[in-house]
Motif scaffolding. Structure first.
Motif, mmCIF file in Angstrom:
data_model
loop_
_atom_site.group_PDB
_atom_site.id
_atom_site.type_symbol
_atom_site.label_atom_id
_atom_site.label_comp_id
_atom_site.label_asym_id
_atom_site.label_seq_id
_atom_site.Cartn_x
_atom_site.Cartn_y
_atom_site.Cartn_z
ATOM 1 N N TYR A 244 0.823 -1.211 0.000
ATOM 2 C CA TYR A 244 0.000 0.000 0.000
ATOM 3 C C TYR A 244 0.856 1.260 0.000
ATOM 4 O O TYR A 244 0.608 2.197 -0.760
ATOM 5 N N LEU B 159 -2.262 1.618 -4.584
ATOM 6 C CA LEU B 159 -3.548 1.698 -5.279
ATOM 7 C C LEU B 159 -3.476 2.521 -6.557
ATOM 8 O O LEU B 159 -4.381 2.448 -7.393
ATOM 9 N N GLU B 160 -2.376 3.285 -6.714
ATOM 10 C CA GLU B 160 -2.201 4.018 -7.971
ATOM 11 C C GLU B 160 -2.073 3.055 -9.154
ATOM 12 O O GLU B 160 -2.335 3.426 -10.290
ATOM 13 N N GLN C 127 -5.894 0.624 -11.246
ATOM 14 C CA GLN C 127 -6.610 0.774 -12.515
ATOM 15 C C GLN C 127 -5.795 0.260 -13.701
ATOM 16 O O GLN C 127 -6.343 -0.347 -14.633
ATOM 17 N N HIS D 94 -11.279 1.360 5.902
ATOM 18 C CA HIS D 94 -11.390 2.316 4.803
ATOM 19 C C HIS D 94 -10.451 1.920 3.654
ATOM 20 O O HIS D 94 -10.839 1.950 2.483
ATOM 21 N N VAL D 95 -9.221 1.546 4.000
ATOM 22 C CA VAL D 95 -8.255 1.133 2.977
ATOM 23 C C VAL D 95 -8.739 -0.130 2.269
ATOM 24 O O VAL D 95 -8.664 -0.247 1.033
ATOM 25 N N ALA E 295 -11.843 -1.226 1.922
ATOM 26 C CA ALA E 295 -12.996 -0.911 1.067
ATOM 27 C C ALA E 295 -12.548 -0.216 -0.212
ATOM 28 O O ALA E 295 -13.051 -0.510 -1.304
ATOM 29 N N ASP E 296 -11.582 0.708 -0.067
ATOM 30 C CA ASP E 296 -11.072 1.430 -1.235
ATOM 31 C C ASP E 296 -10.372 0.473 -2.200
ATOM 32 O O ASP E 296 -10.483 0.596 -3.427
ATOM 33 N N ALA E 297 -9.646 -0.496 -1.630
ATOM 34 C CA ALA E 297 -8.922 -1.465 -2.454
ATOM 35 C C ALA E 297 -9.886 -2.282 -3.310
ATOM 36 O O ALA E 297 -9.699 -2.434 -4.531
ATOM 37 N N LYS F 66 -12.932 -1.535 -4.062
ATOM 38 C CA LYS F 66 -13.656 -0.636 -4.956
ATOM 39 C C LYS F 66 -12.864 -0.383 -6.235
ATOM 40 O O LYS F 66 -13.434 -0.251 -7.328
ATOM 41 N N GLN F 67 -11.526 -0.337 -6.108
ATOM 42 C CA GLN F 67 -10.687 -0.050 -7.277
ATOM 43 C C GLN F 67 -10.264 -1.314 -8.037
ATOM 44 O O GLN F 67 -9.458 -1.233 -8.956
ATOM 45 N N TYR G 245 -7.063 -8.633 -0.178
ATOM 46 C CA TYR G 245 -6.470 -7.638 0.723
ATOM 47 C C TYR G 245 -5.824 -8.390 1.874
ATOM 48 O O TYR G 245 -6.466 -9.209 2.531
#
Length: 372
Positions: A65, A73-74, A77, A96-97, A99-101, A103-104, A109
């Motif tokens: 991360y 996470l950059e 995509q 939060h991290v 969920a963001d992971a 989501k992208q 994880y």
């Protein structure tokens, strides 16, 4: 491989794992866990990972991360675009991290707390299996979408086709019904000559109805009949078509002239159907005129032959032509059969006409089909 090309997981090949982590000890941990049956390529930053993605085929990515030039996470995509499953690993994990992971597009994880060899191997195996499963599902969805689109096209085509087939079939049946009524009246009057004429008319209309049903069967079979591609002489095809239409040609006074035509790869029976319908339609719709039909061929630069069938009949205006091509104008089953035969030969069919200038049918057929 370029950054625009997706990778595909080959279950028979040794999987290549991209490890993106700037911590030496963590990279060593991944080596110990995976090196026996995986090929590892390593990067210590977002930029160096991007360089590897351009040069190397990757099956799965293990990405930290926090990195020296950004966060993992950059890459999410970019990896998703290349269809590479990603596992995000972090030592500062929060809900939060995580969920963001997801989501992208991350498929897994992991927290570095208590991370061991078994957990690393299980995660890599899991995401590769999940990615393969997702890919199969996507392919199935795409095929279902194509089938749905094809079904919609066929249903629309059948709807239009049914309208003029019904018209064609009802016409001789109405004639038979009317003549049957008249025949009854003549029998009551004992008019033998008129009865004989009416019976002949019955026979003619019944034969016409049978021919229309036969044409309908031909139309239905074009899509489903197995094609047998072989080398075919178009000159021979046109000659045989002229023999088949000899009675019609002689009675109409039509003349058929053909230049030297090429040999192509195609299905001989369907090509016979194609040219018999094109030539027959020209004669049928000449309104009694003794027309001349010329057939020529020209080689094209795109590995195809353009076959032109031109008549000097009455022709039609642009609105009538567009209506004909769209299937909204009564022209018989023949044109629809032609369209299907050309489509099965991966070709195109184009028609051009103007009043008093006859009709030109241009058929493009590829010259590189494989013999089957």
């Amino acid at each position: 491989m370029t950054a625009e090309e997706p990778t595909a997981i080959d279950p028979e090949a040794t999987p290549t794992v991209l490890v993106v982590d700037d911590d030496t000890l963590d990279r060593e941990r991944y080596r110990r866990a995976l090196c026996d049956d995986h090929r590892l390529v390593e990067a210590t930053s977002v930029d160096s990972a991007r360089d590897l993605l351009v040069k190397t085929r990757i099956d799965v990515a293990l990405v930290d991360y926090r990195l020296s030039d950004g966060h993992g996470l950059e890459l999410a995509q970019e990896l998703a675009k290349l269809d590479i499953p990603m596992i995000l690993v972090t030592g500062v994990g929060t809900e939060h991290v995580a969920a963001d992971a997801f989501k992208q597009g991350c498929l897994e994880y992991l927290s570095k707390d208590g991370l061991n060899t078994a957990a690393i191997r299980l995660a890599v195996t899991h995401v590769m299996e999940k990615a393969l499963f997702n890919r199969v599902i996507d392919e199935k969805r795409q095929k279902l979408k194509q089938y749905a689109q094809e079904l919609e096209r066929v249903n629309e085509e059948l709807s239009v086709f049914a309208s003029f087939v019904a018209h064609d079939l009802l016409e001789p049946l109405r004639s038979i019904e009317d003549s049957a009524t008249r025949l009854g009246q003549l029998l009551a009057l004992e008019d033998e000559d008129e009865v004989a004429q009416m019976l002949a008319f019955h026979h003619s209309e019944s034969k016409r109805a049978a021919q229309l049903i036969q044409r309908l069967l031909e139309y239905a079979r074009v899509d489903h009949a197995r094609v047998h591609f072989q080398t075919v002489s178009l000159s021979e095809v046109v000659s045989k078509v002229a023999d088949s239409l000899q009675a019609v040609i002689e009675s109409s006074g039509a003349k058929i002239r053909s230049e030297s035509l090429p040999n192509i790869v195609g299905d001989p029976l369907q090509l016979h159907q194609l040219f018999q319908n094109v030539i027959g339609n020209s004669i049928k719709h000449a309104d009694g005129r003794a027309i001349e039909i010329s057939i020529s061929a020209q080689s094209r630069a795109d590995h195809a032959w353009e076959i032109t069938v031109r008549d000097d009949g009455q022709g039609m205006n642009s609105e009538e032509l567009q209506s004909l091509l769209a299937g909204h104008m009564k022209r018989g089953i023949g044109l629809e059969i032609c369209k299907k035969v050309v489509l099965r030969h991966q070709g195109t069919l184009h028609m051009d006409s103007s009043p008093g200038q006859g009709m030109t049918v241009s058929i493009t057929l590829p010259d590189n089909l494989q013999i089957s």
